[in-house]
Design an enzyme around this catalytic site. Structure first.
Site, PDB file in Angstrom:
ATOM      1  N   GLY A 180       0.809  -1.209   0.000  1.00 11.86           N
ATOM      2  CA  GLY A 180       0.000   0.000   0.000  1.00 11.86           C
ATOM      3  C   GLY A 180       0.840   1.256   0.000  1.00 11.86           C
ATOM      4  N   GLY A 207       0.204   9.413  -6.580  1.00 10.42           N
ATOM      5  CA  GLY A 207       0.554   8.260  -7.392  1.00 10.42           C
ATOM      6  C   GLY A 207       2.041   8.293  -7.680  1.00 10.42           C
ATOM      7  N   ILE A 242      -4.695  -0.990  -4.984  1.00 11.88           N
ATOM      8  CA  ILE A 242      -3.928  -2.007  -4.268  1.00 11.88           C
ATOM      9  C   ILE A 242      -4.251  -3.400  -4.830  1.00 11.88           C
ATOM     10  CG2 ILE A 242      -3.305  -2.942  -2.032  1.00 11.88           C
ATOM     11  CD1 ILE A 242      -2.653   0.105  -2.573  1.00 11.88           C
ATOM     12  N   GLY A 268      -6.597 -10.900 -37.048  1.00 16.98           N
ATOM     13  CA  GLY A 268      -7.675 -10.183 -37.720  1.00 16.98           C
ATOM     14  C   GLY A 268      -8.906 -10.103 -36.841  1.00 16.98           C
ATOM     15  N   GLU A 326       3.538   0.009 -10.619  1.00 18.19           N
ATOM     16  CA  GLU A 326       4.900   0.083 -10.075  1.00 18.19           C
ATOM     17  C   GLU A 326       5.702   1.203 -10.736  1.00 18.19           C
ATOM     18  OE1 GLU A 326       7.119  -3.117  -8.657  1.00 18.19           O
ATOM     19  OE2 GLU A 326       5.428  -4.488  -8.545  1.00 18.19           O
TER      20      GLU A 326
END
Length: 387
Positions: free
Chosen positions: A130, A137, A163, A347, A371
Site C-alpha cells: 500500500g 501516485g 492495491i 484479424g 509500479e
C-alpha cells in the site's frame, strides 16, 4: 534454488531451466484452462493459487530460513514469466507476494520476518503493498495517510488506492506519514497491517480493462490501531524502503510483461500456420513473417534485459535502479506492441473472446502503468545517468 550471484548473465543455469519446465507444466495444465473464465467472470484465480501453493511457487523468493524456497531473483522472474504467459492475473500471485513482503525482507526485524514471511511461505497468507493514494501516485511523498503514536501503538488514518490483491491478502505493507512537520520524503514510515485489524476496511473492486482476476481495491484506515512492533525499519525510513523495494520488484513486472508477450506470440504463430487465405497458410506470406520476426526480436531483447536486471537485483548492484527501471519500461512497451500485433495477426478473430490475444492485449497495458508509469521509469533512468 538458493541464490547464486555469479550465474552467467547470458545462459540460465540447468536449475533455472528445470524450474522453467516445472512451472510451465503447472501453468499449461492447471492454470491456462481457467484463464478465460477468470477474466470473463472477474474472479480470483483460486485454481492457480492452489496449484502454485502446492508446488511452492506462490512466493518462491522467501528465504529458506523462513520456510521458503529461497529462489534467487532470476528464478522468481522465471516463475512469474511462465505463469503470466498463460494468465497475467495469476502471475500477480508470486509477483505481489514479493512486492508486499520485500520491505520486510529489506528492513524488517527478525521478529517481523519470522512472523509474516513464514505463514506466506506456507501458503497461509498473501502479502500486498500500500503506497499509492488518489492524489499521490507518481508523487509518493505527497501521501496523506497518517500514523500517530498512542502509547505503545500506532493509529492509522487515510486511504490507499490501486492495491493489487486487496481483500485477498492477509498482510499489507502500508506507508504513512509519521511526522507531518518533518522534511518531505523523510517523514514517512512503513508498517505491516493485518486484514483483521479493527478500523481497516476495503473499497469496492475497481472495474478494470485487464488483469480482471486480480482484485484491485482501495484500503481505508479509520483509527486503525496496530501494535508498535509492526513498524518496518526505523521511523522516517519508509519512503527509502519503498523505493528500494521498487528497484527490485520492477524487474518482476518486466518478467510479467515478457510472459504476456510470449503467450501472445506463441498463440499468433500457431494461428497463422493454420489460417489459410489465397490458397496457402498466411504464415507463408513475407509480410506476416516480418511481423513475427519483429515481435520475436523485441521480445527476446526484453527478456535478456529483464534477466540481466534480475542478476543485478540478486547482487544488489549499485546500478540496479537504472536496470530495474529499464527492464520494466522496455519489457512493458514490448508487451503492449507484441500483444497488439498478435491481435492484428488474427484479424477479426483476434478481437473476440474466443481467442486469448485480446485478453493478453488488455492485460499488457497495466505493465506500462503500475509500479511506476513508464514515464516515471524514464525519469528514474535519466536521473541515474546524470547523477
Amino acid at each position: 534454488m538458493s541464490g547464486n550471484p555469479d550465474f552467467d548473465l547470458f545462459r540460465t543455469s540447468e536449475d533455472h531451466e528445470e524450474l522453467r519446465a516445472a512451472i510451465r507444466n503447472i501453468a499449461e495444465h492447471q492454470i491456462a484452462p481457467h484463464a478465460g473464465d477468470v477474466d470473463h467472470n472477474k474472479r480470483f484465480p483460486q485454481e492457480a493459487f492452489d496449484a502454485l501453493t502446492a508446488a511452492d511457487f506462490h512466493a518462491p523468493h522467501v528465504p529458506e530460513e523462513y520456510g521458503g524456497m529461497g529462489a534467487d531473483a532470476l528464478a522468481t522472474c522465471i516463475v512469474i514469466e511462465e505463469v503470466s504467459r498463460v494468465c497475467a492475473s495469476s502471475g500477480l500471485i508470486p509477483a505481489v507476494n514479493k512486492l508486499g513482503s520485500m520491505p520486510v525482507i529489506l528492513a524488517g526485524s527478525e521478529e517481523i520476518k519470522h512472523k509474516y514471511l513464514t505463514p506466506m511461505a506456507k501458503g497461509e497468507a498473501m502479502f500486498s503493498y500500500g503506497l499509492s493514494e488518489r492524489e499521490a501516485g507518481s508523487d509518493t511523498a505527497a501521501m496523506k495517510t497518517r500514523a500517530r503514536r498512542e502509547g505503545e501503538d500506532w493509529v492509522l488514518n487515510g486511504q490507499k488506492s490501486w492495491i493489487t490483491n486487496a481483500g485477498i491478502s492477509e498482510y499489507y505493507t502500508v506507508l504513512a506519514v509519521t511526522d507531518p512537520e518533518g522534511r518531505r520524503g523523510a517523514n514517512v514510515s512503513a508498517f505491516v497491517v493485518e486484514k483483521s485489524d479493527p478500523g481497516f476496511t476495503f473499497g469496492e473492486p475497481e472495474r478494470k480493462l485487464g488483469i480482471k482476476g486480480s482484485p484491485t481495491c482501495e484500503l481505508h484506515f479509520d483509527n486503525c490501531r496496530i501494535p508498535g512492533d509492526r513498524i518496518i525499519g526505523a521511523e522516517g525510513e519508509g519512503l527509502k524502503i519503498a523505493l528500494r523495494t521498487l528497484d527490485h520488484t520492477r524487474v518482476t513486472i518486466g518478467a510479467q510483461a515478457v510472459g504476456i508477450a510470449q503467450g501472445a506470440l506463441d498463440y499468433a504463430i500457431g494461428y497463422v500456420k493454420e489460417r489459410r487465405q489465397f490458397g496457402k497458410a498466411i504464415a507463408e506470406f513475407q509480410a506476416i513473417q516480418f511481423m513475427l520476426a519483429d515481435m520475436a526480436m523485441e521480445l527476446e531483447a526484453a527478456r535478456q534485459l529483464v534477466y540481466v536486471a534480475a542478476a543485478k537485483s540478486e547482487r544488489n548492484d549499485a546500478d540496479l535502479s537504472f536496470f530495474g527501471a529499464a527492464a520494466k519500461c522496455f519489457a512493458a512497451d514490448v508487451a503492449m506492441k507484441v500483444t497488439t500485433d498478435a491481435v492484428q495477426l488474427l484479424g477479426g478473430a483476434g478481437y473476440v473472446e474466443d481467442h486469448p490475444v485480446e485478453r493478453m492485449m488488455r492485460d499488457a497495458k497495466i505493465t506500462q502503468i503500475y509500479e511506476g508509469t513508464n514515464q516515471i521509469q524514464r525519469l528514474v533512468m535519466g536521473r541515474q545517468l546524470v547523477k
